[in-house]
Enzyme design. Structure first.
Site, PDB file in Angstrom:
ATOM      1  N   ASN A   1       0.800  -1.227   0.000  1.00 52.01           N
ATOM      2  CA  ASN A   1       0.000   0.000   0.000  1.00 52.01           C
ATOM      3  C   ASN A   1       0.833   1.279   0.000  1.00 52.01           C
ATOM      4  OD1 ASN A   1       0.329  -1.005   2.911  1.00 52.01           O
ATOM      5  ND2 ASN A   1      -0.179   1.141   3.216  1.00 52.01           N
ATOM      6  N   THR A   2       2.161   1.137   0.008  1.00 56.84           N
ATOM      7  CA  THR A   2       2.999   2.336   0.028  1.00 56.84           C
ATOM      8  C   THR A   2       4.360   2.025  -0.569  1.00 56.84           C
ATOM      9  OG1 THR A   2       3.847   4.117   1.463  1.00 56.84           O
ATOM     10  CG2 THR A   2       3.978   1.881   2.315  1.00 56.84           C
ATOM     11  N   GLY A   3       5.130   3.071  -0.889  1.00 55.97           N
ATOM     12  CA  GLY A   3       6.503   2.909  -1.329  1.00 55.97           C
ATOM     13  C   GLY A   3       6.661   2.088  -2.587  1.00 55.97           C
ATOM     14  N   ILE A   4       7.736   1.297  -2.641  1.00 55.83           N
ATOM     15  CA  ILE A   4       8.020   0.526  -3.849  1.00 55.83           C
ATOM     16  C   ILE A   4       7.004  -0.588  -4.053  1.00 55.83           C
ATOM     17  CG2 ILE A   4      10.474   1.078  -3.777  1.00 55.83           C
ATOM     18  CD1 ILE A   4      11.028  -1.704  -2.725  1.00 55.83           C
TER      19      ILE A   4
ATOM     20  N   TYR B   1      18.708  -5.442  11.760  1.00 54.76           N
ATOM     21  CA  TYR B   1      18.268  -5.233  10.382  1.00 54.76           C
ATOM     22  C   TYR B   1      19.177  -5.983   9.411  1.00 54.76           C
ATOM     23  CZ  TYR B   1      16.932  -2.798   6.088  1.00 54.76           C
ATOM     24  OH  TYR B   1      16.510  -2.509   4.799  1.00 54.76           O
TER      25      TYR B   1
END
Length: 359
Positions: free
Chosen positions: A85-88, A238
């Site tokens: 739903n967002t970004g790439i 991460y």
């Protein structure tokens, strides 16, 4: 001469007037030499500005990286994208919808997902864009999602493991897992395995996992995956999760090599998205200082999704299954990401953690 007027005031002659007074240097016409000097300065400034703009344009083009050139259509194909739903993820959905695919957007926030889906439907003219709830931080949610997907969908041609979190605080999921490893790796590990029968029955099909160049320098600490004993480092966590993406792709490719399913992982680039919101939350001044340079030095989401599209669409990729890509080209993963023993061990440990009996 000075004229005297009643009242004792003196009237001075106007500079440069007919009475021979001194001229004003600010109003006196420039000499030819001075005009040539100012003109030369303007030319130099214009040339410097032009060179600067050209350099900025070249820099932006270099930062944008590779572009997916494939013109492949996806009519009749089904695509599943996490974090869509967002970004790439959103821009990947838009491109694949424009190619005629049935796009299933798997998202945690259904309100934002529906808004994004409606925008994609309008911009592409493809009404076959649907949303489904999926929380990768919950094994229960993953199992519920895959059960409903397998029951309702006839095929799955592309699985794009795109969702992720970056450098968040030390949070534990409902299953007791550290959040970055849980969302970035374990959730996608279970999701992919639960959907493998559908991928195999739809072959040739592909699994594309968004990793990061941050896997370089990463380390899988099998004795303390969730930082229960060692001090928590959001960056180290991460890196561990992104290295897990690379090792997962490598081992998946080995296990399904003769099934018609290909697996790829990739570094999308440094992109202006919401992914870095936790870093900016810790260092708001840093976020403000970097906001302007980021417009120049980071990819847009459209530019950032190009390598994902390349791995999804480029013909003849079957022989490169298990490989790592960046800027729409195959690159060599870090040595840590080419460790087959670590890949097998991570697979077995992940299967144990998520309760996957037969892998």
């Amino acid at each position: 001469m000075k004229a005297v007027v009643p009242g004792g005031f003196l009237v001075l002659p106007w500079p440069g007037g007919s009475d021979g007074g001194a001229s004003d240097p600010e109003t006196e016409p420039l000499s030819g030499e001075e005009m040539d000097g100012r003109g030369g300065l303007l030319v130099k400034c214009g040339a410097l500005l032009g060179v600067t703009l050209i350099c900025l344009a070249v820099l932006r083009r270099w930062i944008a990286g590779g572009v997916c050139r494939s013109s492949v259509r996806l009519d009749g194909k089904t695509v599943l994208i996490t974090g869509a739903n967002t970004g790439i993820g959103k821009e990947t959905c838009r491109d694949l919808a424009r190619r005629g695919a049935r796009v299933v957007m798997a998202c945690r926030d259904l309100a934002r997902a529906e808004s994004a889906a409606e925008e994609i439907r309008r911009s592409t003219g493809n009404g076959n864009v649907v949303i489904r709830h999926l929380d990768l931080a919950s094994l229960y949610s993953v199992r519920t999602f895959t059960r409903e997907f397998n029951d309702s969908e006839d095929r799955l041609d592309l699985l794009i493991n795109n969702a992720g979190v970056m450098m968040c605080p030390k949070w534990l999921t409902e299953d007791g897992f550290e959040t970055q490893l849980a969302v970035n790796h374990l959730g996608h590990f279970l999701l992919t395995n639960q959907l493998l029968p559908k991928l195999i029955s739809s072959a040739p099909s592909r699994v594309v996992t968004v990793s990061s160049i941050a896997h370089k320098g990463g380390r899988i600490d099998f004795d303390d995956l969730f930082f229960s004993r060692r001090p928590y480092s959001s960056l180290e966590s991460y890196r561990q999760s992104k290295l897990a993406n690379v090792l997962f792709t490598r081992e998946l490719a080995s296990r399904v090599r003769d099934s018609g399913v290909s697996a790829f992982c990739l570094h999308p680039g440094v992109i202006r998205t919401e992914l870095g919101r936790h870093v900016e939350g810790w260092f708001p001044l840093l976020g403000s200082l970097l906001s302007l340079p980021s417009l120049l030095l980071m990819k847009t989401p459209t530019q950032g999704c190009q390598t994902t599209l390349h791995c999804c669409l480029q013909p003849g990729m079957e022989g490169r299954t298990g490989k790592y890509f960046s800027d729409c080209a195959e690159k060599e993963a870090a040595a840590e990401g080419r460790d087959d023993e670590a890949a097998r061990r991570l697979w077995d440990e992940s299967a144990r953690l998520v309760g996957l009996k037969d892998t």
